[in-house]
Design an enzyme around this catalytic site. Structure first.
Site, short mmCIF file in Angstrom:
data_model
loop_
_atom_site.label_atom_id
_atom_site.label_comp_id
_atom_site.label_asym_id
_atom_site.label_seq_id
_atom_site.Cartn_x
_atom_site.Cartn_y
_atom_site.Cartn_z
N GLY A 59 -5.61 23.17 -3.02
CA GLY A 59 -6.98 22.46 -3.18
C GLY A 59 -7.48 22.78 -4.56
O GLY A 59 -8.82 22.31 -4.88
N ARG A 71 -1.84 19.53 -6.61
CA ARG A 71 -2.25 19.00 -7.68
C ARG A 71 -2.21 19.83 -8.89
O ARG A 71 -1.75 19.28 -10.05
CB ARG A 71 -3.72 18.59 -7.33
CG ARG A 71 -4.33 17.49 -8.24
CD ARG A 71 -5.94 17.53 -8.25
NE ARG A 71 -6.23 17.09 -6.68
CZ ARG A 71 -6.20 15.84 -6.28
NH1 ARG A 71 -6.19 15.05 -6.98
NH2 ARG A 71 -6.59 15.77 -4.87
N ARG A 106 -5.40 5.46 -6.70
CA ARG A 106 -6.58 6.51 -6.58
C ARG A 106 -7.83 5.71 -6.87
O ARG A 106 -8.89 6.37 -6.52
CB ARG A 106 -6.09 7.74 -7.15
CG ARG A 106 -4.87 8.63 -6.65
CD ARG A 106 -4.80 9.90 -7.17
NE ARG A 106 -5.71 10.79 -6.58
CZ ARG A 106 -6.83 11.19 -7.48
NH1 ARG A 106 -6.89 10.85 -8.68
NH2 ARG A 106 -7.69 11.89 -6.79
N TYR A 143 -10.50 6.04 -4.00
CA TYR A 143 -11.51 7.08 -4.15
C TYR A 143 -12.31 6.79 -5.65
O TYR A 143 -13.29 7.75 -5.80
CB TYR A 143 -10.98 8.59 -4.26
CG TYR A 143 -9.69 8.75 -3.43
CD1 TYR A 143 -9.78 9.04 -2.27
CD2 TYR A 143 -8.48 9.27 -4.11
CE1 TYR A 143 -8.62 9.20 -1.21
CE2 TYR A 143 -7.40 9.55 -3.46
CZ TYR A 143 -7.52 9.49 -2.05
OH TYR A 143 -6.54 9.78 -1.41
N CYS A 163 -2.41 -9.01 -6.47
CA CYS A 163 -3.41 -10.02 -6.05
C CYS A 163 -4.44 -9.52 -5.31
O CYS A 163 -4.56 -9.45 -3.98
CB CYS A 163 -2.62 -11.25 -5.32
SG CYS A 163 -3.51 -12.74 -4.91
#
Ligand code: LLP
Length: 432
Positions: A249, A294, A331, A335, A362
């Site tokens: 995290g 990440r 993303r 988000y 589209c």
């Protein structure tokens, strides 16, 4: 100057990744293409590994959360860097096994693992199954019995921490589909049930409080809460667990203005809390695991696109369309994630325009970024979106039957293909 150490600008004014000219890479591999610095990934792995060694005296392990970016090459890197792996599906597990990853260092997560996935995991001797719910506990005990094996597990606990991040990526609070809640007594009931089964060995607990978290406090708090729960279990049930997995995290830099704390600081502070709490509660130091995803790969990659149509709508905005979009980076649509974008072949020029970078799908929402500063661009220019190494390729889709891009890794200034780009024939390969 940039969001990652692996980025630079060469004498031609072109953006470089680990010294490799991105404009040359775009020519060689076509666009879109995702370019990682393997050097940067390995450095991040080493920093995490040495940090856990320093702070826990070797009594811990770093698991790479492969959901951030999973492929055989990435599994091989983690193996070579001496790390374990967090997988969350049969597909990720298959990739790791196919890449020759040692299964005893694999931790298998997921809130709804299927029978087939659990059988596959047990048959291949994965290190730990991180059990999410009672249904899975019962299912796993039976599977282990039928296969004549004893399976080591952790229980996933919701420590009730509200980490300040996007709602969709918060997982430690009570209203989450993941894990057993502490407050309701559900977690203690799960412990009691788990230790009553004979084909399962409960060796510890796991928590993960969310993703892209900048504060260190929630991590410290989570560690404390988990150890307090371990102390309660020791007192009530006379069992002392050997393992504590504190999840991942850690936030990374997407924008120049982002200021995540160095994870070495996180490691030091959390280790202090773990040591002090163990001492105060009379617990032995557990084997500590962390699961960064990440922070290993996110800032180690850029996505390169070619600019196509540039549409100026007077008094409204300018759309710069590129040859990828939500299919390789969902993303923004999911988000509203922020990214730095620059023109790779004009990297030294000032970003004097404000544009919306649009994908080719589209779908009106198929945008890479809105109101982004960018150099003055024209069709044929190469755009680079920075920090696209985590949850981009791994969340890519074939919407509109757009093939997924290739992935290239640069090591010692040499590029190498890690994942081939899909072709149109790949788009129909499963069609009957
Ligand atoms: N461990 C567990 C149990 C997790 O669920 C996750 C991420 C991690 C470790 C790794 O977390 P990291 O270090 O990468 O933050 N798709 C979202 C992120 C979802 C994260 C899911 N779990 C995004 O694009 O931001």
């Amino acid at each position: 100057m940039y969001v990652s150490d692996c980025l630079g600008v060469n004498e031609k004014g072109h953006l470089t990744v680990s010294g490799c000219d991105t404009v040359d890479l775009a020519k060689e591999y076509g666009t879109p293409v995702i370019v990682y610095s393997e050097d940067q990934i390995r450095q991040n792995c080493r920093d995490f590994v040495s940090s856990i060694d320093e702070n826990y005296g070797g009594n811990g392990m770093v698991l790479y959360a492969s959901k951030a970016f999973c492929c055989k090459k990435m599994c091989r890197i983690c193996k070579e860097e001496g790390m374990g792996l967090d997988v969350v599906s049969g597909g990720e597990l298959y990739t790791a096994i196919d890449a020759g990853f040692p299964t005893e260092k694999i931790y298998f997560h997921g809130n709804n693992k299927t029978v087939a996935e659990l059988v596959y995991a047990v048959e291949h001797g994965v290190g730990r199954v991180v059990v999410d719910n009672i249904f899975e506990l019962e299912r796993l005990d039976k599977i282990a019995h039928d296969l004549g094996k004893k399976v080591k597990i952790l229980l996933r606990i919701k420590p009730g921490i509200d980490a300040h991040t996007h709602d969709f990526i918060r997982t430690g609070q009570i209203d989450s589909k993941f894990g057993f809640a502490l407050e309701t007594g559900e977690a203690m009931d799960a412990v009691v049930k788990a230790i009553s089964f004979t084909n399962i060995e409960l060796v510890g607990l796991h928590c993960h409080i969310g993703s892209q978290i900048f504060d260190i406090d929630p991590f410290e708090l989570a560690a404390k809460v988990m150890l307090e729960f371990m102390a309660d279990i020791k007192q009530d049930k006379g069992i002392e667990f050997k393992e504590l997995n504190l999840g991942g995290g850690f936030g990374i830099k997407y924008l120049k203005t982002d200021a995540p704390r160095p994870f070495t600081e996180y490691m030091k502070k959390v280790a202090c809390v773990v040591k002090e709490t163990c001492k105060a509660l009379n617990l032995d130091m557990p084997f500590v695991l962390i699961e960064p995803g990440r922070s290993i790969v996110g800032a180690a990659a850029v996505t390169l696109y070619t600019v196509g149509a540039v549409k100026k709508i007077p008094d409204v905005r300018t759309y710069v369309s590129v040859d990828g979009g939500m299919t390789d980076n969902p993303r923004y649509i999911l988000y509203q994630s922020k990214y730095e974008i620059l023109c790779a072949n004009k990297a030294n020029e000032e970003r004097s325009e404000t544009v919306t970078v649009a994908g080719k799908c589209c779908e009106s929402g198929d945008l890479v970024q809105e109101w982004a500063p960018l150099q003055k661009v024209e069709p044929g220019d190469i755009l680079a979106v920075l920090s696209t190494g985590a949850y981009n390729y791994s969340m890519a889709s074939n919407y509109n039957r757009v093939p997924r891009p290739p992935v290239v890794m640069v090591k010692d200034s040499k590029p190498e293909l890690a994942i081939r780009g899909e072709s149109f024939s790949d788009m129909v390969k499963n069609d009957l």
